[in-house]
Design an enzyme around this catalytic site. Structure first.
Site, PDB file in Angstrom:
ATOM      1  N   CYS A 168       0.857  -1.186   0.000  1.00 24.39           N
ATOM      2  CA  CYS A 168       0.000   0.000   0.000  1.00 24.39           C
ATOM      3  C   CYS A 168       0.886   1.228   0.000  1.00 24.39           C
ATOM      4  O   CYS A 168       1.734   1.386   0.889  1.00 24.39           O
ATOM      5  CB  CYS A 168      -0.931  -0.002   1.210  1.00 24.39           C
ATOM      6  SG  CYS A 168      -1.949   1.501   1.307  1.00 24.39           S
TER       7      CYS A 168
ATOM      8  N   CYS B  33      -3.769   7.805  -4.190  1.00 32.88           N
ATOM      9  CA  CYS B  33      -3.487   6.371  -4.083  1.00 32.88           C
ATOM     10  C   CYS B  33      -2.111   6.049  -4.667  1.00 32.88           C
ATOM     11  O   CYS B  33      -1.883   6.206  -5.867  1.00 32.88           O
ATOM     12  CB  CYS B  33      -4.558   5.511  -4.743  1.00 32.88           C
ATOM     13  SG  CYS B  33      -4.306   3.733  -4.476  1.00 32.88           S
TER      14      CYS B  33
END
Length: 346
Positions: free
Chosen positions: A102, A267
């Site tokens: 992530c 993101c």
């Protein structure tokens, strides 16, 4: 006057206790669990991930879900090094699963380590670029932090192996034909224009975007059945794209996960996947600056470089830089009499 919080310091009264530091990376939350997760120093992130998933999933649900979190919360179980100078490890956790990688949480964790002094720059008032690394389930992630008088101003991470898979045409109900780009960067992403949702990228429109993403995900699941026979579709993250509002950005997007969560930031791994897609299509050159805007108007800076790995699938080395800010340091408590103590999603 005595501190009333001292009444809560008797940890024996609670079934489970987690010490955490919260931050947000360009709007997206990261909760770093410093202690209480039961992970031994020096553990392999893969071994630690499997242990949490199979034996201590309450760590994820307590730290991510309501009433202490929410559907879009992201937590990181920190693995301390077992020797001086060793690198920290992490296990990533969200409302649905245990991702291998992530980006925003990597930036948030690195910032937390630096701000807490768990990772130390050459001098307390160091100004300049400082390099270190983080061990993740997906492998070691090189990091480059920009420090000003000892404070962390931004962090860049490097992801090797991002690639564009292919474009597919979907026939969506009430919409018709739409082209979808599929790409990988630690997680799978499907990119398509927000016009296919008949709305815009806007915080006020997020419910409509989540609902439309479910339709796209279902269509992809029918078009791309999982070869392993799992119930979950191969592509879990639907990314709506649009022209940017930010004057520095070239693209804007909002990713929607299979759990119905959405990323407020641009993101990190989706930025890697997007750069791989643009490189494959000849729309972004190696070494060119790439700036992507997220849902709340914040930006990440990225650059794509050639990948030296020999593989049938052409890949890129992606570098993404963003900023995180510490927001809280706290202790999460689970009372044994609380029927919802281990967390829930509503």
């Amino acid at each position: 006057m005595s501190n009333p919080l001292q009444r809560l310091t008797c940890r024996d009264s609670y079934q489970r206790v987690l010490d955490v530091v919260d931050s947000h990376t360009c709007g997206q939350p990261t909760r770093v669990i410093l202690a209480g997760h039961g992970l031994e120093a020096g553990m392999s992130p893969l071994v630690a991930r499997d242990m949490l998933r199979d034996e201590r999933d309450w760590v994820r649900t307590v730290s991510v879900m309501e009433p202490r979190g929410h559907r879009s919360m992201f937590s990181v179980a920190l693995i301390h090094p077992d020797r001086p100078g060793g690198e920290f490890g992490v296990v990533f956790m969200d409302a649905a699963a245990y991702p291998d990688m992530c980006g925003h949480a990597t930036i948030g964790t690195a910032t937390t380590l630096l701000e807490l002094g768990l990772v130390q720059a050459p001098t307390p008032d160091f100004t300049g670029m400082f390099e270190f690394g983080l061990q993740t389930p997906g492998g070691r992630v090189p990091l480059r932090a920009r420090l000003e008088t000892g404070r962390c101003k931004s962090v860049a991470f490097v992801f090797e192996g991002a690639y564009f898979l292919k474009a597919v045409d979907l026939n969506l109900p009430d919409i018709g034909a739409v082209a979808v780009d599929l790409a990988y960067a630690g997680q799978w992403y499907a990119f398509l224009p927000v016009s296919a949702a008949r709305t815009t990228i806007d915080v006020a429109k997020i419910k409509a975007l989540i609902a439309a993403a479910s339709v796209v995900r279902a269509a992809l699941a029918e078009r791309l059945p999982d070869p392993d026979g799992r119930a979950e579709p191969i592509i879990g993250n639907i990314v709506w794209t649009d022209a940017p509002n930010h004057p520095q950005a070239q693209h804007r997007n909002v990713p929607i996960s299979a759990a119905g969560s959405f990323d407020r930031s641009p993101c990190g791994t989706a930025t890697c996947a997007r750069m791989a897609t643009l490189v494959a299509k000849g729309e972004l050159g190696f070494g060119e600056r790439f700036v992507k805007e997220g849902l709340v108007g914040t930006i990440y800076h990225g650059v794509a470089r050639p990948d030296s790995a020999k593989a049938e699938q052409p890949t890129i080395v992606a570098e993404v830089e963003g900023t995180a800010w510490i927001t809280a340091a706290s202790t999460l408590l689970v009372d044994p009499s609380d029927p919802l103590g281990n967390g829930y999603l509503a």
